[in-house]
Motif scaffolding. Sequence first.
Motif, short mmCIF file in Angstrom:
data_model
loop_
_atom_site.label_atom_id
_atom_site.label_comp_id
_atom_site.label_asym_id
_atom_site.label_seq_id
_atom_site.Cartn_x
_atom_site.Cartn_y
_atom_site.Cartn_z
N GLY A 1 66.64 11.39 55.67
CA GLY A 1 67.13 12.54 54.92
C GLY A 1 66.62 12.70 53.51
O GLY A 1 66.56 13.81 52.98
N ARG A 2 66.25 11.61 52.86
CA ARG A 2 65.69 11.75 51.50
C ARG A 2 64.31 12.42 51.56
O ARG A 2 63.94 13.18 50.68
CB ARG A 2 65.59 10.39 50.80
N LEU A 3 63.56 12.10 52.62
CA LEU A 3 62.20 12.65 52.73
C LEU A 3 62.27 14.14 53.06
O LEU A 3 61.67 14.96 52.38
CB LEU A 3 61.42 11.92 53.82
N LYS B 1 55.75 16.06 45.77
CA LYS B 1 56.34 15.51 46.99
C LYS B 1 56.60 14.01 46.83
O LYS B 1 57.67 13.52 47.20
CB LYS B 1 55.38 15.78 48.16
N PHE B 2 55.62 13.32 46.27
CA PHE B 2 55.78 11.87 46.04
C PHE B 2 56.96 11.59 45.11
O PHE B 2 57.81 10.73 45.37
CB PHE B 2 54.48 11.29 45.46
N ALA C 1 59.57 8.49 44.62
CA ALA C 1 59.77 7.83 43.33
C ALA C 1 61.13 8.13 42.71
O ALA C 1 61.74 7.26 42.08
CB ALA C 1 58.65 8.22 42.37
N LEU C 2 61.60 9.37 42.84
CA LEU C 2 62.83 9.75 42.14
C LEU C 2 64.00 10.03 43.08
O LEU C 2 65.14 9.76 42.73
CB LEU C 2 62.57 10.99 41.26
N GLY C 3 63.73 10.57 44.24
CA GLY C 3 64.82 10.91 45.17
C GLY C 3 65.81 11.88 44.56
O GLY C 3 67.03 11.72 44.69
#
Length: 402
Positions: free
Chosen positions: A62-64, A239-240, A245-247
């Motif tokens: 879900g984070r992605l 996106k990264f 990196a941060l979410g």
Amino acid sequence: MERETEPRFETRSVSTGEDPAETSAGDVTVPIHLASTYTLPGIDSDLSLEDVDPDRGEYLYGRLSNPTRHAAEKRIASLERADHGFCFASGSAAIATTFLATVEPGDHVVAFDDLYAGTTRMLTDFFEKQLNVRVTSVDATDPGNVEAAIQPETKLVWMESPTNPSMRICDLSTIANVAHENDALLGVDNTFLSPYFQQPLSLGADVVAHSTTKYLNGHSDSIGGAVVTDHDTVAEEMKFLQQIALGNQMPPFDAYLLLRGTKTLSARMRDHEANALVIAEYLEDHDAVDTVHYPGLESHPQHDLSERQQSGYGGILSFDIQGDQSDAIEFLESLSEFSLAVSVGGVESLIQLPAAMTHEPLGAETRSALGITDTLIRMSVGIEHIDDLVADLDDGFASIAQ
Ligand SMILES: *Cc1c(COP(=O)(O)O)cnc(C)c1O
């Protein structure tokens, strides 16, 4: 049958990103997907972190990506006519992530000296003090000032138009040319007009940010942000940062509210503007008012520029009330339709006193340089009946006349 033209703004606002065929029941609106993780077809499936593609209906964690957020990201990208869209937990998260994606320690940023106060604080107290990014703030109403501030290390020019609360306008396409001639990117915070009234990518900007908390959601019941860009390398970095990196991505419930809010964006923006124009003219004619700042008035010093680069003037305005700050406060406190509150862009009318509220932390000297007097009142005009709003203002003026 192939349609000749792409669906228009109002149509994309209602449906882009939501596909009834994607749910088992054929929901006409995207459900709020709460799952934090998704079952995979098998161990050997090639759903690795880098390969999952929500456009192919692939989800891993879900984070992605999340189907509700993905629909909102497609919707916002479509409204700004961008290739890539990202939704964040707040407008501030959207803006900070954009800066992190476009500048590194040692780089230089040219910024409007009249940005949203939180963005100015983010630039000076975080990017400058902690990350060694240098920032020069200029009066960007003259693009020559932006050009003069450019340095060899300038990687990003950051603008807002109109500004808050003075409603100053900057010439985005001229500033885009200045940035590009110097190998810098132009980023624009488009919160105040929404894509309904201004589309900075079409004026040459490289990246556009929003606080969706304001007009895009439009109902003062969600905090969120969005960024869109056509720039593939900036998009990869966004996106990264967002996913790895941060979410700091937008939660599914807020994505659902944002999708719902955008469906009525066009109708709301037309009503906000119609009401704001009547109120701006009412205030301009009022004896107890000194100056009204609204780009839709011919008296606005950049009325012509705003007419060229915007397709409307929006619903936010500010004005100087006569008397001293205690008169301004008495006026504000006597209103009943206009709520005394910070923020803008909801269906209800809000009013505030920047010198004592949003812009109090800037200090008297900076405020006076920006033309924010102690009696400058800012309003976000809602979509109530105009006669009720004007009657409320009449009552406010009557209360200070006594
Ligand atoms: C509100 C606002 C922000 C910050 O957004 P949040 O959602 O409150 O974090 C940034 N820019 C502008 C122009 C805003 O009005």
